[in-house]
Motif scaffolding. Sequence first.
Motif, PDB file in Angstrom:
ATOM      1  N   LYS A  94    -102.210   6.545  71.362  1.00 25.28           N
ATOM      2  CA  LYS A  94    -102.260   5.709  72.571  1.00 25.28           C
ATOM      3  C   LYS A  94    -101.370   6.288  73.664  1.00 25.28           C
ATOM      4  N   LEU A  95    -100.167   6.694  73.271  1.00 28.25           N
ATOM      5  CA  LEU A  95     -99.228   7.239  74.252  1.00 28.25           C
ATOM      6  C   LEU A  95     -99.737   8.564  74.828  1.00 28.25           C
ATOM      7  N   ILE A  96    -100.359   9.379  74.005  1.00 29.26           N
ATOM      8  CA  ILE A  96    -100.929  10.636  74.485  1.00 29.26           C
ATOM      9  C   ILE A  96    -101.999  10.355  75.540  1.00 29.26           C
ATOM     10  N   GLY A  97    -102.848   9.374  75.257  1.00 28.38           N
ATOM     11  CA  GLY A  97    -103.880   9.001  76.215  1.00 28.38           C
ATOM     12  C   GLY A  97    -103.292   8.541  77.536  1.00 28.38           C
ATOM     13  N   PHE A  98    -102.239   7.737  77.467  1.00 32.65           N
ATOM     14  CA  PHE A  98    -101.569   7.271  78.679  1.00 32.65           C
ATOM     15  C   PHE A  98    -100.875   8.423  79.391  1.00 32.65           C
ATOM     16  N   ALA A  99    -100.144   9.235  78.636  1.00 32.76           N
ATOM     17  CA  ALA A  99     -99.348  10.320  79.219  1.00 32.76           C
ATOM     18  C   ALA A  99    -100.227  11.298  79.986  1.00 32.76           C
ATOM     19  N   TYR A 100    -101.415  11.533  79.472  1.00 31.08           N
ATOM     20  CA  TYR A 100    -102.321  12.493  80.107  1.00 31.08           C
ATOM     21  C   TYR A 100    -102.710  12.048  81.521  1.00 31.08           C
ATOM     22  N   THR A 101    -102.585  10.754  81.801  1.00 27.95           N
ATOM     23  CA  THR A 101    -102.963  10.233  83.120  1.00 27.95           C
ATOM     24  C   THR A 101    -101.810  10.239  84.118  1.00 27.95           C
ATOM     25  N   ILE A 102    -100.604  10.528  83.662  1.00 27.09           N
ATOM     26  CA  ILE A 102     -99.446  10.501  84.554  1.00 27.09           C
ATOM     27  C   ILE A 102     -99.503  11.712  85.479  1.00 27.09           C
ATOM     28  N   LYS A 103     -99.434  11.425  86.758  1.00 26.25           N
ATOM     29  CA  LYS A 103     -99.491  12.486  87.759  1.00 26.25           C
ATOM     30  C   LYS A 103     -98.245  13.372  87.646  1.00 26.25           C
ATOM     31  N   GLY A 104     -98.466  14.683  87.573  1.00 26.45           N
ATOM     32  CA  GLY A 104     -97.369  15.642  87.525  1.00 26.45           C
ATOM     33  C   GLY A 104     -96.896  16.001  86.133  1.00 26.45           C
TER      34      GLY A 104
END
Length: 168
Positions: A94-104
């Motif tokens: 879940k965190l990987i999926g979220f992290a991938y969307t963080i700009k930068g």
Amino acid sequence: MTLTKSKYYFEALDYFPFNLSECMDALNYALSYEPEDSDSLCLMGRIYSEVLKDYETAKNFFNEALQNNMGNVNIPKYYIECLLNYEDYDEAEKLIGFAYTIKGIDKADILRCKALLCERKEEYSEALEHLKNAERFSYCKEMTATLKERERFIRKKMPKMEKEEKVI
């Protein structure tokens, strides 16, 4: 980020992981000036995860850090590694999926973490795919070398039949 808090945070970062006593002193000072600072909370999480192996406490620090600054690009990598070490694979995914969307954020590093997750679940072919994707987002020689080395390591772990199927 106050100047005083920054001074103590950078001292703590400088001491980590070689002088943990001084690191903890400086980090506690930094957190006393700004208790919700995500970078300081992340470093505290790293200490509990990487040094003390107290994954539950580390998770609490990482969660608090993320709640205080969800856009901080430094937190996910270390939090994901903590979750993988704790064998909390669903949460890591879940965190990987979220992290991938963080700009930068360093996408190559996040995809490397995704490959580690697949490797731990013995999904070697999928892990290799994520490493190939990570290479697309790798913009430095060190990361590319790390990814290539990881690929060789995973290929050695693959069962013989899977290796032969890849060749054919």
